[in-house]
Design an enzyme around this catalytic site. Structure first.
Site, PDB file in Angstrom:
ATOM      1  N   TYR A 142      -5.041  -3.837  -2.681  1.00 21.40           N
ATOM      2  CA  TYR A 142      -3.661  -3.785  -3.160  1.00 21.40           C
ATOM      3  C   TYR A 142      -3.479  -4.723  -4.356  1.00 21.40           C
ATOM      4  O   TYR A 142      -2.934  -4.331  -5.392  1.00 21.40           O
ATOM      5  CB  TYR A 142      -2.700  -4.180  -2.023  1.00 21.40           C
ATOM      6  CG  TYR A 142      -1.253  -4.216  -2.457  1.00 21.40           C
ATOM      7  CD1 TYR A 142      -0.561  -3.029  -2.736  1.00 21.40           C
ATOM      8  CD2 TYR A 142      -0.582  -5.427  -2.631  1.00 21.40           C
ATOM      9  CE1 TYR A 142       0.759  -3.064  -3.162  1.00 21.40           C
ATOM     10  CE2 TYR A 142       0.738  -5.465  -3.051  1.00 21.40           C
ATOM     11  CZ  TYR A 142       1.403  -4.284  -3.315  1.00 21.40           C
ATOM     12  OH  TYR A 142       2.703  -4.310  -3.753  1.00 21.40           O
ATOM     13  N   GLU A 201       8.535  -1.957   0.895  1.00 24.25           N
ATOM     14  CA  GLU A 201       9.090  -3.320   0.848  1.00 24.25           C
ATOM     15  C   GLU A 201      10.231  -3.469   1.860  1.00 24.25           C
ATOM     16  O   GLU A 201      10.348  -4.491   2.527  1.00 24.25           O
ATOM     17  CB  GLU A 201       9.599  -3.662  -0.561  1.00 24.25           C
ATOM     18  CG  GLU A 201       8.512  -3.755  -1.625  1.00 24.25           C
ATOM     19  CD  GLU A 201       7.593  -4.972  -1.472  1.00 24.25           C
ATOM     20  OE1 GLU A 201       7.858  -5.824  -0.615  1.00 24.25           O
ATOM     21  OE2 GLU A 201       6.595  -5.044  -2.218  1.00 24.25           O
ATOM     22  N   TRP A 208       3.155  -8.290   5.235  1.00 24.20           N
ATOM     23  CA  TRP A 208       2.759  -7.249   4.280  1.00 24.20           C
ATOM     24  C   TRP A 208       1.484  -6.562   4.763  1.00 24.20           C
ATOM     25  O   TRP A 208       1.261  -5.375   4.527  1.00 24.20           O
ATOM     26  CB  TRP A 208       2.586  -7.858   2.873  1.00 24.20           C
ATOM     27  CG  TRP A 208       2.291  -6.847   1.822  1.00 24.20           C
ATOM     28  CD1 TRP A 208       1.187  -6.797   1.017  1.00 24.20           C
ATOM     29  CD2 TRP A 208       3.111  -5.714   1.438  1.00 24.20           C
ATOM     30  NE1 TRP A 208       1.268  -5.712   0.167  1.00 24.20           N
ATOM     31  CE2 TRP A 208       2.425  -5.038   0.411  1.00 24.20           C
ATOM     32  CE3 TRP A 208       4.339  -5.217   1.878  1.00 24.20           C
ATOM     33  CZ2 TRP A 208       2.950  -3.884  -0.193  1.00 24.20           C
ATOM     34  CZ3 TRP A 208       4.848  -4.071   1.288  1.00 24.20           C
ATOM     35  CH2 TRP A 208       4.158  -3.420   0.268  1.00 24.20           C
TER      36      TRP A 208
END
Ligand SMILES: [Zn+2]
Length: 187
Positions: A21, A43, A51
């Site tokens: 990522y 998000e 995350w």
């Protein structure tokens, strides 16, 4: 500690997940509305979670939410809400599912005056993080300061995703993130 630095101290699968990522997506501009909307959706779904949890579920989100197709999600009915609430591949939270559907409808409305979600963001650029947060809160569901800040960092509208000494920093600049557009920042 910066995200760039934090990854260095990770190991194994965890590191691979974050590194993929960080190296390929984080801070790079997105020129596709489905992907842009998908990032906002992820998000929002991160709220209260790590995350990492979201990265692990990304493929599941993509599949459950029709590749983040804004028109399709805006048209979700009660059966889709039930389907999503029963899908363990995603975060099964009524408020987050509702935010995805309502925000997709909002993007369709924004497209009446702007060519795309990206064009709407560009029309409001540049502005400070606080001004962005205010605008997002007025426009979208489930958009607090952290969610909006991360979304804009991760898509190149706000500066600071990578530290200047990170190997990815220069590649991000080549992709022309909006924050680096000095002709606009100087206005
Ligand atoms: Zn970095």
């Amino acid at each position: 500690m910066s995200y760039c630095r934090a990854i260095e101290s990770m190991e194994g699968e965890r590191k691979a997940l974050h590194k993929a990522y960080h190296d390929r997506l984080y801070g790079f501009p997105i020129h596709d509305d489905a992907e842009l909307f998908g990032r906002l959706l992820l998000e929002i779904n991160q709220a209260g979670l790590s995350w990492e949890t979201i990265l692990k579920k990304e493929a599941g989100f993509r599949s459950a939410y029709h590749d983040f197709d804004v028109e399709k999600i805006a048209a979700y009915r009660e059966a889709d809400r039930r389907r999503l609430m029963a899908d363990a591949r995603i975060i099964r939270n009524k408020l987050k599912i509702n935010a995805a559907i309502e925000n997709a409808k909002t993007i369709l409305r924004l497209r009446r005056d702007h060519a795309s979600f990206e064009a709407w963001l560009e029309a409001h650029h540049p502005r400070s993080k606080d001004e962005w947060v205010k605008l997002f809160k007025q426009t979208f569901r489930f958009t607090g300061g952290e969610i909006v800040g991360e979304f804009l960092l991760s898509t190149g509208f706000l500066e600071g995703a990578h530290s200047p000494d990170c190997a990815v920093y220069k590649r991000v600049l080549k992709a022309k993130p909006r924050w680096h557009d000095t002709s606009l920042v100087d206005v």
